[in-house]
Design an enzyme around this catalytic site. Sequence first.
Site, mmCIF file in Angstrom:
data_model
loop_
_atom_site.group_PDB
_atom_site.id
_atom_site.type_symbol
_atom_site.label_atom_id
_atom_site.label_comp_id
_atom_site.label_asym_id
_atom_site.label_seq_id
_atom_site.Cartn_x
_atom_site.Cartn_y
_atom_site.Cartn_z
ATOM 1 N N ASN A 55 46.045 4.284 29.874
ATOM 2 C CA ASN A 55 45.599 5.796 31.088
ATOM 3 C C ASN A 55 45.856 7.113 30.498
ATOM 4 O O ASN A 55 45.047 8.265 29.517
ATOM 5 C CB ASN A 55 45.950 5.200 32.062
ATOM 6 C CG ASN A 55 47.459 5.680 32.433
ATOM 7 O OD1 ASN A 55 48.188 4.969 31.708
ATOM 8 N ND2 ASN A 55 47.635 6.643 32.937
ATOM 9 N N HIS A 56 46.784 7.272 29.127
ATOM 10 C CA HIS A 56 47.201 8.684 28.747
ATOM 11 C C HIS A 56 46.327 9.038 27.793
ATOM 12 O O HIS A 56 45.881 9.852 27.525
ATOM 13 C CB HIS A 56 48.602 8.408 29.508
ATOM 14 C CG HIS A 56 49.502 8.541 29.909
ATOM 15 N ND1 HIS A 56 49.996 10.402 29.694
ATOM 16 C CD2 HIS A 56 49.622 8.794 30.745
ATOM 17 C CE1 HIS A 56 51.123 10.386 30.661
ATOM 18 N NE2 HIS A 56 51.338 9.211 31.072
ATOM 19 N N ASP A 67 49.067 3.238 26.079
ATOM 20 C CA ASP A 67 49.960 4.155 25.952
ATOM 21 C C ASP A 67 51.077 4.781 24.574
ATOM 22 O O ASP A 67 52.002 4.967 24.999
ATOM 23 C CB ASP A 67 50.901 4.746 27.431
ATOM 24 C CG ASP A 67 49.906 4.836 28.871
ATOM 25 O OD1 ASP A 67 48.439 5.681 28.319
ATOM 26 O OD2 ASP A 67 50.649 5.271 29.656
#
EC number: 3.1.-.-
Length: 452
Positions: free
Chosen positions: A85-86, A50
């Site tokens: 995940n971002h 991230d």
Amino acid sequence: MTRVIHTGDTHIGYSQYHSPVRRQDFLDAFEAVVDDAVDGGVDAVVHAGDLFHDRRPDLQDLMGTISVLRRLDDAGIPFLAVVGNHESTRGGQWLDLFERLGLATRLGDEPVVVGDTAFYGLDHVPVSRRDDLDYAFADHDADYAALVAHGLFEPFGYADWDTETVLTESDVAFDAMLLGDNHTPDTAEVADTWVTYPGSTERASASEREGRGYNLVVFDADAAGGDDRVEIRRRALDTRPFVFVSVELRGGEGEPRVRERVREHDLAAAVVHVEITGEGDPVTPAAVEEFASDEGALVARVTDRREVDADGEVDVSFADPEDAVRDRLDKMALSTAARDVERAVRKDGVPDANVRETVKRRIEERLDEDGDLGAFKIVDGSDVVGDDGESDDSAGAVGNGSDDNDEPDDDGNEADDNESDPPEPTAEPEGAEPDDPDPAATDGQVSMEDYL
């Protein structure tokens, strides 16, 4: 001996509170980490995912990040990282671009040796795909080994990944797991291995009240002392001040009392959160926010937790707005996924600032779970939404079937009145990105393919 800075969850590009100043704060925090790395002469900066807040970062965020990474490169300090995940995309990752530019190394199942330590990487993997992981890592001949990973691991909050399974099934005996995704810094020992989160480098949510920072990790038995082979020390960062003001109003007290309590704090250039409880007179949040801004606050947000009881029965001559919305939706041919989004936008349990992340997560979960895109097919609205506005079981589960009020945010933190969130935890599924829109309609955003 190997000394590295362990950081993660920098979320560059996050326009928190829709503020360009806050957006710059996230890049500045990453730059502060790099400043410390250069000044301290560490052997590497290890980033646990991230780096960006969004999988389509704007050009200004990319250029700012590249500029910071060049400073590391000029100092001869490698930047080792995994994908969170971002920022995850279906194709190549932004980290691949930086690697191609010679500014970063993407960690994986092959060892990257720095000093006397071998580093491996494990990108974020959605829960639905983890059963397929075999945790097969190539051998190494270094004195120490560390796994850098992005996810919510046990025994920390909102965990959905069994840390002991990772360690026992891996081909490599790791001395440490350097993690990202949970914005709360913490350290524990699992299966004789140190497991640690450095926390986020800026407050991505008002629930992140403690100061921000990173970890300084030393791989050296003598430095750690005793039988330990790893020493983990917390280092603080000087970031944007957040001021939290709690006001409990007694009967007869109102806005003047709130202003009085707000005035007791130093609001200069701070993000200010005011929470009102108790009884007292009605308070206009916008007026308090304006007052805080006049007192020097960068951003001010007011949350009135009180329940206001109306005297007598309230009767209106026009239709209830919720009924009107449901009636209109019943007449629209929306897909199951579209109704997911509709419910996320209107649900009382989702704060306004969390809607965007909630919608993204819902759509990505649908993409991840429904490979045939069945949830995106248009259906007869009358078969999906009942009189209560909730989905009929025959139309398929909504998202992961959980109640939004029980879900933590996307970043591993319990959702608050302001931000995701991280929001962020159900982490966002990897590779669940919809097809890219027409480049002319990207509102200034660029895709990785424009660079590679």
